[in-house]
Scaffold this active site. Structure first.
Site, mmCIF file in Angstrom:
data_model
loop_
_atom_site.group_PDB
_atom_site.id
_atom_site.type_symbol
_atom_site.label_atom_id
_atom_site.label_comp_id
_atom_site.label_asym_id
_atom_site.label_seq_id
_atom_site.Cartn_x
_atom_site.Cartn_y
_atom_site.Cartn_z
ATOM 1 C CB CYS A 2 39.537 -26.761 31.085
ATOM 2 S SG CYS A 2 39.343 -28.008 29.638
ATOM 3 N NE ARG A 27 38.195 -26.294 37.985
ATOM 4 C CZ ARG A 27 37.362 -25.338 38.314
ATOM 5 N NH1 ARG A 27 37.345 -24.885 39.573
ATOM 6 N NH2 ARG A 27 36.335 -25.319 37.762
ATOM 7 C CD1 TRP A 73 38.397 -34.308 32.360
ATOM 8 C CD2 TRP A 73 36.637 -33.285 30.918
ATOM 9 N NE1 TRP A 73 37.282 -34.997 32.373
ATOM 10 C CE2 TRP A 73 36.599 -34.590 31.476
ATOM 11 C CE3 TRP A 73 35.973 -32.814 30.104
ATOM 12 C CZ2 TRP A 73 35.176 -35.365 31.171
ATOM 13 C CZ3 TRP A 73 34.595 -33.329 29.674
ATOM 14 C CH2 TRP A 73 34.517 -34.435 30.331
ATOM 15 C CG ASN A 99 39.218 -23.319 31.273
ATOM 16 O OD1 ASN A 99 40.026 -23.955 30.939
ATOM 17 N ND2 ASN A 99 38.959 -23.042 32.484
ATOM 18 N N GLY A 100 36.196 -24.448 28.029
ATOM 19 C CA GLY A 100 34.764 -24.202 27.646
ATOM 20 C C GLY A 100 34.736 -24.911 26.022
ATOM 21 C CD GLU A 477 25.928 -39.730 46.065
ATOM 22 O OE1 GLU A 477 25.614 -39.525 44.980
ATOM 23 O OE2 GLU A 477 27.024 -39.482 46.490
ATOM 24 C CE LYS A 481 30.123 -40.206 45.505
ATOM 25 N NZ LYS A 481 29.349 -39.185 45.383
ATOM 26 C CD GLU A 484 31.999 -40.120 41.769
ATOM 27 O OE1 GLU A 484 32.129 -39.054 40.776
ATOM 28 O OE2 GLU A 484 31.268 -39.918 42.622
ATOM 29 C CG HIS A 500 8.817 -54.735 37.296
ATOM 30 N ND1 HIS A 500 7.591 -55.397 37.364
ATOM 31 C CD2 HIS A 500 8.669 -54.199 38.826
ATOM 32 C CE1 HIS A 500 6.724 -55.433 38.156
ATOM 33 N NE2 HIS A 500 7.419 -54.693 39.239
ATOM 34 C CE LYS A 595 34.416 -31.713 44.044
ATOM 35 N NZ LYS A 595 33.549 -32.647 44.648
#
Ligand code: M6R
Length: 600
Positions: A2, A27, A73, A99-100, A477, A481, A484, A500, A595
């Site tokens: 947010c 974001r 968000w 926000n929050g 990583e 990438k 996402e 395994h 973000k």
């Protein structure tokens, strides 16, 4: 996640707020809205989806010089027009953005607001209804705002408008970032300085459990007990042009290409006139003093932390543990006697990491933050900061921040080794310049990498990345990438671990991206590739010059074995980018992601 903007000045607020929200788009959000105070009312415009949709919904005949805006968000309640902010009190006198997460909102509803009909499913609406209730019971607006904040548990950055007083914006903050920007006869509110750089570069930081009354020509910061606080503004050293895409189709591609420059920038910032490492004596001392280092981070920064552990242990001989912040927060291991905590965070605002930092500070342990945003919460609240100098990273998928973090960790590791009197045959400055050149060479191979993306990833359901030692970290990583931004189910595995369990997932044509840059495990990883190929997998082998074999798909330029991850990640980033394009995904704003993850 947010974002909040607010404006009180002499110009029409609509366009200033909309532009501010556009600066926060990166974001991640799923709805957006603004409220404008006009002569006769508070006007609300909000829409599900992108700000472009909000722009269409705005009535441009409504004018006003005071307003607030929000990108949401979703946490409480689905992404929808009704749940989008701003929210209003029952009489519509008060309008708020938040926000929050208000953790005790249901309890507050039961205790104070049993007779109120709620319009949305959000925790935010409780806040605005509480303020209205306390005002109706005789409290002043400021008193009701302060009292309401004192009842809230959780995180909040809030901005409130009162229809009866068109010359004030009330703001409050706890755990979620919020700044007040000041200028002549104009003041603004922003959850991120970038959002309001088109109005001012002078900002005042707010601390937890503070509130501010913002008018056109003044700001009054108070504690929740009502004591006034004086605080000087600082200059936000951000260049507005850094946050433009230029000729690039996507921020992600621009940021991938910026990596050689970022590495050279880091070299120049961390090198003194004698070509020695330039680092504060306090950090050096803290590293030397610690008997164990705990690296705390999330996502991509956690992956950089895994590499950091290896660098510090190998070069400086200091034990290091790397932990996922959200796990460490609720499952803290037994700590050593003299720990040093290193927080790695691009944004410096990640709530999970901040949660750990708060606990660490309560226990009195020293903390160092490695961040791309000095002045961010994690940077302010830690004892020391190391800046990664990557410039603003806008794409949700982190690229240049990751390589910058590893470069700074390598410098820190060498500095610690030297402080301990360890002789090492590794000059990070010289080796990092070789890395920058290698990165450049790979960034120039986009055509080839696009072909690889098309061949291996255009239609697949899943993809596995395998590697050993440091290559394993880069596989984690690479998989993050890819998943996402392209939504392909992708996982990174240690090469030896496949048999395994995971090998059961290999089918005819399953793409396997294998990384081979580590001499001591080169034969083993190639053995693992043969095992999966024998079961139908379609391997793409990315090896390093000197270790390549016939048939390898891509050979990256040779760099020092401690720094291979900075280079081998480049093709993985570029391949992910093109895979996402081939699958028509929104590269810079992947679904469901934000973000800067400012809620736990
Ligand atoms: O700002 P931070 O580095 O603390 O963020 C941590 C993660 O949220 C972040 O790295 C995330 O995993 C990225 N989107 C990955 O590309």
């Amino acid at each position: 996640m947010c974002g909040i903007v607010g404006y009180i000045g002499n110009q029409d607020a609509k366009e200033i707020l909309l532009q501010g929200l556009e600066k926060l788009e990166y974001r991640g959000y799923d709805s957006a809205g603004i409220a404008i105070v006009s002569e006769d009312n508070n006007h609300l415009f909000k829409e599900k989806g992108r700000i472009a949709a909000l722009r269409e919904a705005v009535d441009y005949n409504v004018n006003g010089t005071v307003g607030i805006g929000h990108t949401r968000w979703a946490t409480h309640g689905a992404p929808s027009q009704i749940n989008a902010h701003p929210h209003q009190s029952a009489s519509k006198r008060f309008t708020i953005v938040h926000n929050g997460v208000i953790e005790n909102y249901q309890q507050l509803m039961r205790e104070y607001l049993a007779d109120v009909d709620f319009v949305s499913d959000t925790d935010t609406e409780v806040v605005v209804q509480l303020i209205e209730k306390f005002v109706s019971e005789g409290q002043s607006v400021e008193g009701a705002f302060r009292f309401t904040l004192s009842l809230l548990k959780g995180s909040y950055a809030l901005a409130l408008l009162d229809r009866e007083d068109r010359n004030k914006v009330y703001v409050g903050k706890n755990k979620s970032p919020l700044l007040v920007g000041i200028s002549e006869d104009v003041n603004v509110v922003a959850s991120d300085a970038m959002a309001m750089l088109h109005v001012t570069d002078q900002f005042v930081e707010l601390m937890d459990q503070e509130m501010v009354i913002v008018t056109r020509d003044n700001i009054t910061i108070k504690t929740l007990a009502g004591e006034t606080i004086d605080r000087e503004p600082y200059t936000a050293e951000l260049d507005a042009s850094d946050i433009e895409k230029g000729t690039y189709p996507h921020y992600m591609l621009k940021e991938i290409d910026e990596q050689p420059l970022v590495i050279r920038n880091i070299i120049s910032k961390y090198q003194d006139d004698n070509n020695d490492i330039k680092l504060s004596a306090d950090i050096r001392e803290a590293m030397k003093e610690a008997d164990r280092i705990y690296i705390i981070a999330a996502g991509t920064s956690y992956h950089a932390g895994l590499v950091g552990k290896q660098l510090i242990e190998k070069l400086a001989g200091k034990p290091v543990e790397t932990h996922i912040a959200s796990e460490f927060l609720y499952n803290m291991p037994l700590l050593s006697e003299k720990p040093l905590f290193i927080f790695i965070s691009q944004s410096g605002e990640t709530a999970d990491s901040r949660g750990v930092l708060v606990k660490v500070k309560e226990k009195g342990y020293p903390a160092l933050t490695i961040t791309n945003v000095p002045g961010s919460t994690l940077s302010r609240e830690a004892d020391f900061t190391l800046h990664t100098f990557a410039g603003p990273e806008i794409a949700v998928a982190s690229t240049k921040a990751y390589t910058a973090q590893m470069a700074v960790l390598a410098i820190l590791a060498v500095d610690t080794a030297k402080a301990k009197g360890i002789e090492i045959d590794f000059d990070p400055i010289q080796e990092l310049s070789i890395v920058a050149n290698a990165m450049e060479a790979l960034c120039d191979q986009k055509e080839k990498l696009e072909k690889i993306a098309r061949e291996y990833l255009a239609v697949t359901r899943n993809c596995f990345f395998i590697g050993r030692a440091a290559d394993y970290f880069v596989c984690l990583e690479g998989a993050l990438k890819l998943k996402e931004i392209s939504y392909i189910q992708a996982e990174g595995f240690a090469g030896g671990e496949l048999k395994h369990g995971t090998i059961a997932l290999i089918e005819d044509g399953t793409p396997i991206i294998a990384i081979a840059t580590q001499e001591h495990v080169n034969l083993s990883i190639r053995g693992n590739v043969k095992e999966v190929a024998a079961r139908g997998a379609y391997p793409c082998i990315i090896s390093m010059e000197g270790l390549q074999e016939e048939g390898d798909t891509l050979v990256i330029p040779a760099v020092h074995e401690y720094l291979t991850t900075l280079v081998s990640v480049i093709p993985l980033q570029i391949i992910s980018y093109y895979a996402a394009l081939h699958r028509d995904c929104d590269v810079d704003k992947p679904r469901n992601l934000a973000k800067s993850v400012t809620v736990e």
